[in-house]
Design a protein around this motif. Structure first.
Motif, PDB file in Angstrom:
ATOM      1  N   LEU A 188      20.362 -19.250  38.344  1.00  0.00           N
ATOM      2  CA  LEU A 188      20.703 -20.554  37.812  1.00  0.00           C
ATOM      3  C   LEU A 188      21.529 -21.268  38.887  1.00  0.00           C
ATOM      4  O   LEU A 188      22.357 -22.205  38.472  1.00  0.00           O
ATOM      5  CB  LEU A 188      21.303 -20.441  36.450  1.00  0.00           C
ATOM      6  CG  LEU A 188      20.637 -20.139  35.095  1.00  0.00           C
ATOM      7  CD1 LEU A 188      21.591 -20.031  34.043  1.00  0.00           C
ATOM      8  CD2 LEU A 188      19.393 -21.207  35.245  1.00  0.00           C
ATOM      9  N   ASP A 226      30.479 -34.612  26.847  1.00  0.00           N
ATOM     10  CA  ASP A 226      30.214 -34.731  28.174  1.00  0.00           C
ATOM     11  C   ASP A 226      31.410 -34.204  29.059  1.00  0.00           C
ATOM     12  O   ASP A 226      32.594 -34.050  28.394  1.00  0.00           O
ATOM     13  CB  ASP A 226      29.851 -36.247  28.628  1.00  0.00           C
ATOM     14  CG  ASP A 226      28.500 -36.585  27.992  1.00  0.00           C
ATOM     15  OD1 ASP A 226      27.699 -35.859  27.862  1.00  0.00           O
ATOM     16  OD2 ASP A 226      28.406 -37.918  27.819  1.00  0.00           O
ATOM     17  N   HIS A 269      22.708 -21.204  31.023  1.00  0.00           N
ATOM     18  CA  HIS A 269      21.809 -22.046  31.188  1.00  0.00           C
ATOM     19  C   HIS A 269      22.119 -23.688  30.478  1.00  0.00           C
ATOM     20  O   HIS A 269      21.841 -24.774  31.189  1.00  0.00           O
ATOM     21  CB  HIS A 269      20.290 -21.803  30.557  1.00  0.00           C
ATOM     22  CG  HIS A 269      19.305 -22.732  30.893  1.00  0.00           C
ATOM     23  ND1 HIS A 269      18.945 -23.628  29.855  1.00  0.00           N
ATOM     24  CD2 HIS A 269      18.522 -22.981  31.962  1.00  0.00           C
ATOM     25  CE1 HIS A 269      17.716 -24.170  30.134  1.00  0.00           C
ATOM     26  NE2 HIS A 269      17.736 -23.914  31.341  1.00  0.00           N
ATOM     27  N   THR A 270      22.515 -23.575  29.397  1.00  0.00           N
ATOM     28  CA  THR A 270      22.847 -24.632  28.446  1.00  0.00           C
ATOM     29  C   THR A 270      24.006 -25.517  29.179  1.00  0.00           C
ATOM     30  O   THR A 270      23.912 -26.588  29.478  1.00  0.00           O
ATOM     31  CB  THR A 270      23.307 -24.304  27.118  1.00  0.00           C
ATOM     32  OG1 THR A 270      22.231 -23.677  26.412  1.00  0.00           O
ATOM     33  CG2 THR A 270      23.749 -25.470  26.255  1.00  0.00           C
ATOM     34  N   ALA A 302      24.855 -25.187  32.382  1.00  0.00           N
ATOM     35  CA  ALA A 302      24.362 -25.726  33.768  1.00  0.00           C
ATOM     36  C   ALA A 302      23.386 -27.014  33.341  1.00  0.00           C
ATOM     37  O   ALA A 302      23.706 -27.836  34.425  1.00  0.00           O
ATOM     38  CB  ALA A 302      23.374 -24.570  34.328  1.00  0.00           C
ATOM     39  N   CYS A 303      22.785 -27.137  32.251  1.00  0.00           N
ATOM     40  CA  CYS A 303      22.079 -28.225  32.153  1.00  0.00           C
ATOM     41  C   CYS A 303      22.958 -29.502  31.624  1.00  0.00           C
ATOM     42  O   CYS A 303      22.609 -30.722  31.853  1.00  0.00           O
ATOM     43  CB  CYS A 303      20.912 -28.084  31.151  1.00  0.00           C
ATOM     44  SG  CYS A 303      19.764 -26.896  31.866  1.00  0.00           S
ATOM     45  N   ALA A 304      23.822 -29.123  30.845  1.00  0.00           N
ATOM     46  CA  ALA A 304      24.557 -30.106  30.188  1.00  0.00           C
ATOM     47  C   ALA A 304      25.651 -30.655  31.069  1.00  0.00           C
ATOM     48  O   ALA A 304      26.186 -31.887  30.991  1.00  0.00           O
ATOM     49  CB  ALA A 304      25.348 -29.803  28.846  1.00  0.00           C
ATOM     50  N   TRP A 305      26.367 -29.671  31.900  1.00  0.00           N
ATOM     51  CA  TRP A 305      27.522 -30.252  32.808  1.00  0.00           C
ATOM     52  C   TRP A 305      27.109 -29.962  34.148  1.00  0.00           C
ATOM     53  O   TRP A 305      27.663 -29.122  34.739  1.00  0.00           O
ATOM     54  CB  TRP A 305      28.739 -29.408  32.410  1.00  0.00           C
ATOM     55  CG  TRP A 305      29.289 -29.728  31.111  1.00  0.00           C
ATOM     56  CD1 TRP A 305      28.938 -30.762  30.211  1.00  0.00           C
ATOM     57  CD2 TRP A 305      30.271 -28.881  30.351  1.00  0.00           C
ATOM     58  NE1 TRP A 305      29.828 -30.591  29.052  1.00  0.00           N
ATOM     59  CE2 TRP A 305      30.725 -29.413  29.105  1.00  0.00           C
ATOM     60  CE3 TRP A 305      31.045 -27.738  30.787  1.00  0.00           C
ATOM     61  CZ2 TRP A 305      31.411 -29.107  28.128  1.00  0.00           C
ATOM     62  CZ3 TRP A 305      31.748 -27.252  29.778  1.00  0.00           C
ATOM     63  CH2 TRP A 305      32.266 -28.116  28.438  1.00  0.00           C
ATOM     64  N   PRO A 306      26.150 -30.592  34.779  1.00  0.00           N
ATOM     65  CA  PRO A 306      25.896 -30.644  36.285  1.00  0.00           C
ATOM     66  C   PRO A 306      27.223 -31.099  36.919  1.00  0.00           C
ATOM     67  O   PRO A 306      27.814 -31.883  36.371  1.00  0.00           O
ATOM     68  CB  PRO A 306      24.663 -31.566  36.402  1.00  0.00           C
ATOM     69  CG  PRO A 306      25.006 -32.270  35.061  1.00  0.00           C
ATOM     70  CD  PRO A 306      25.200 -31.926  33.949  1.00  0.00           C
ATOM     71  N   GLU A 355      26.267 -33.311  42.412  1.00  0.00           N
ATOM     72  CA  GLU A 355      24.695 -33.003  42.482  1.00  0.00           C
ATOM     73  C   GLU A 355      23.904 -34.339  41.974  1.00  0.00           C
ATOM     74  O   GLU A 355      24.250 -35.247  41.128  1.00  0.00           O
ATOM     75  CB  GLU A 355      24.523 -32.029  41.206  1.00  0.00           C
ATOM     76  CG  GLU A 355      24.683 -30.687  41.737  1.00  0.00           C
ATOM     77  CD  GLU A 355      23.954 -29.310  41.034  1.00  0.00           C
ATOM     78  OE1 GLU A 355      23.558 -29.797  39.861  1.00  0.00           O
ATOM     79  OE2 GLU A 355      24.181 -28.197  41.125  1.00  0.00           O
ATOM     80  N   ARG A 369      30.075 -23.893  39.224  1.00  0.00           N
ATOM     81  CA  ARG A 369      29.990 -23.183  38.314  1.00  0.00           C
ATOM     82  C   ARG A 369      30.013 -21.586  38.680  1.00  0.00           C
ATOM     83  O   ARG A 369      29.518 -20.924  39.632  1.00  0.00           O
ATOM     84  CB  ARG A 369      28.125 -23.064  38.481  1.00  0.00           C
ATOM     85  CG  ARG A 369      27.666 -24.577  38.004  1.00  0.00           C
ATOM     86  CD  ARG A 369      26.190 -24.369  37.948  1.00  0.00           C
ATOM     87  NE  ARG A 369      25.605 -25.680  37.921  1.00  0.00           N
ATOM     88  CZ  ARG A 369      24.348 -26.028  38.252  1.00  0.00           C
ATOM     89  NH1 ARG A 369      23.595 -25.093  38.920  1.00  0.00           N
ATOM     90  NH2 ARG A 369      23.835 -27.202  37.823  1.00  0.00           N
TER      91      ARG A 369
END
Length: 323
Positions: free
Chosen positions: A183, A259, A312-313, A315-319, A323, A160
């Motif tokens: 984040l 995705d 934030h979006t 980081a949540c949508a594309w981990p 991970e 990230r």
């Protein structure tokens, strides 16, 4: 004889009075190590405050203001010098190689210089804010070989990455850096005429997270080469209007992100641009443009706020795949 004796007594009294006055003046001056704005240390502090990024890099030092922030950083890193108007009994509270006592008016000169606006602002400040310290800046990271964050035993590929392209305002820079740390972003890449992340106003706005976030400076081409090397999907914050102006395809609303193609990418990089012009055309046309849908009643959001939402979006949508 009587007049001669009286004359001798008056001479002795004058001599004693002069010695007492000299001793009293010395004791007053001795209360402070620095009492003049012409002192060399004060001039150096001014250079750190008003100088550009390269001036601070040349010295390898950053200027930090405020007792609370200095003590917060001092829990993990040692200051070279701290300049304060406080009594010497309080010196032990600072984690510094050297603590210097300076008159408050001299510290005011360091923080504000001599302007009417500064004088008005200084009246609203607490005494705790009239403390400044110098501390070594962390060196830039070489992202081409990975990032080495605090606690890492060896460099690892970034997954990230935050890219800031010409962000000018210290509040926005501080907010974006703080969000990146919160984040768990791996680092920040700064391009264009960005404000120095070690500017004392940025350090105040970010609560000095710059010491915990790997960073580097570079060009657009170097950023894109870095994304290619580490298989990061290059993305840029954009509005629908900016896409139309540059003749590019429409920006993807953040709520409609597809995705992440794990076979092609191992992570992502999100670029946030200048407060007025946004991300540069050179970078925008070579990235996936992501828009933040907004009400027609609002023209735009603050760069720090909009960037934080996108960070934030994503980081949540594309981990990251690992991970």
């Amino acid at each position: 004889r009587r007049s001669a004796g009286a004359l001798r007594r008056r001479r002795r009294q004058r001599r004693w009075g002069a010695m007492a006055a000299k001793a009293a003046a010395a004791s007053v001056i001795g209360r402070f190590d620095i009492s003049s704005t012409r002192n060399g240390c004060i001039k150096e502090l001014l250079r750190l405050r008003v100088g550009r990024r390269r001036a601070r890099e040349k010295r390898g030092l950053a200027l930090v203001r405020g007792r609370q922030l200095i003590n917060h950083i001092g829990e993990f890193f040692k200051f070279k010098e701290v300049f304060t108007h406080e009594p010497r009994e309080s010196f032990d509270a600072y984690n510094a190689e050297r603590v210097v006592r300076v008159e408050k008016d001299v510290l005011k000169h360091v923080i504000f210089s001599n302007t009417f606006e500064a004088e008005r602002h200084s009246k609203r400040m607490d005494d705790d804010e009239y403390v400044v310290g110098t501390i070594e800046q962390p060196l830039p990271s070489d992202f081409s070989h990975g990032v080495l964050a605090i606690g890492d035993a060896a460099p690892r590929p970034p997954r990230r990455l935050l890219a800031l392209d010409g962000v000018k305002h210290p509040e926005n820079m501080g907010m974006l850096l703080s969000t990146a740390v919160a984040l768990r972003y791996d680092g920040v890449f700064l391009s264009g005429p960005c404000i120095d992340p070690f500017n004392f106003k940025v350090l105040e706005a970010s609560q000095a997270v710059a010491w915990t976030l790997p960073y580097c400076f570079g060009t657009t081409d170097e950023l894109l080469a870095l994304c290619k090397r580490h298989r990061l999907a290059p993305c840029a914050a954009a509005s629908e209007l900016s896409s139309q102006l540059h003749g590019a395809s429409p920006a993807v609303p953040v709520a409609e992100l597809p995705d992440l193609d794990a076979r092609r990418y191992a992570g992502f990089c999100i670029a946030v641009g200048n407060e007025s012009r946004g991300v540069s055309t050179e970078l925008l046309t070579r990235c996936t443009r992501i828009a933040l849908p907004m009400s027609e009643l609002v023209e735009s959001l603050n760069a720090g706020v909009a960037g934080g939402i996108l960070m934030h979006t994503l980081a949540c949508a594309w981990p990251p795949p690992d991970e």
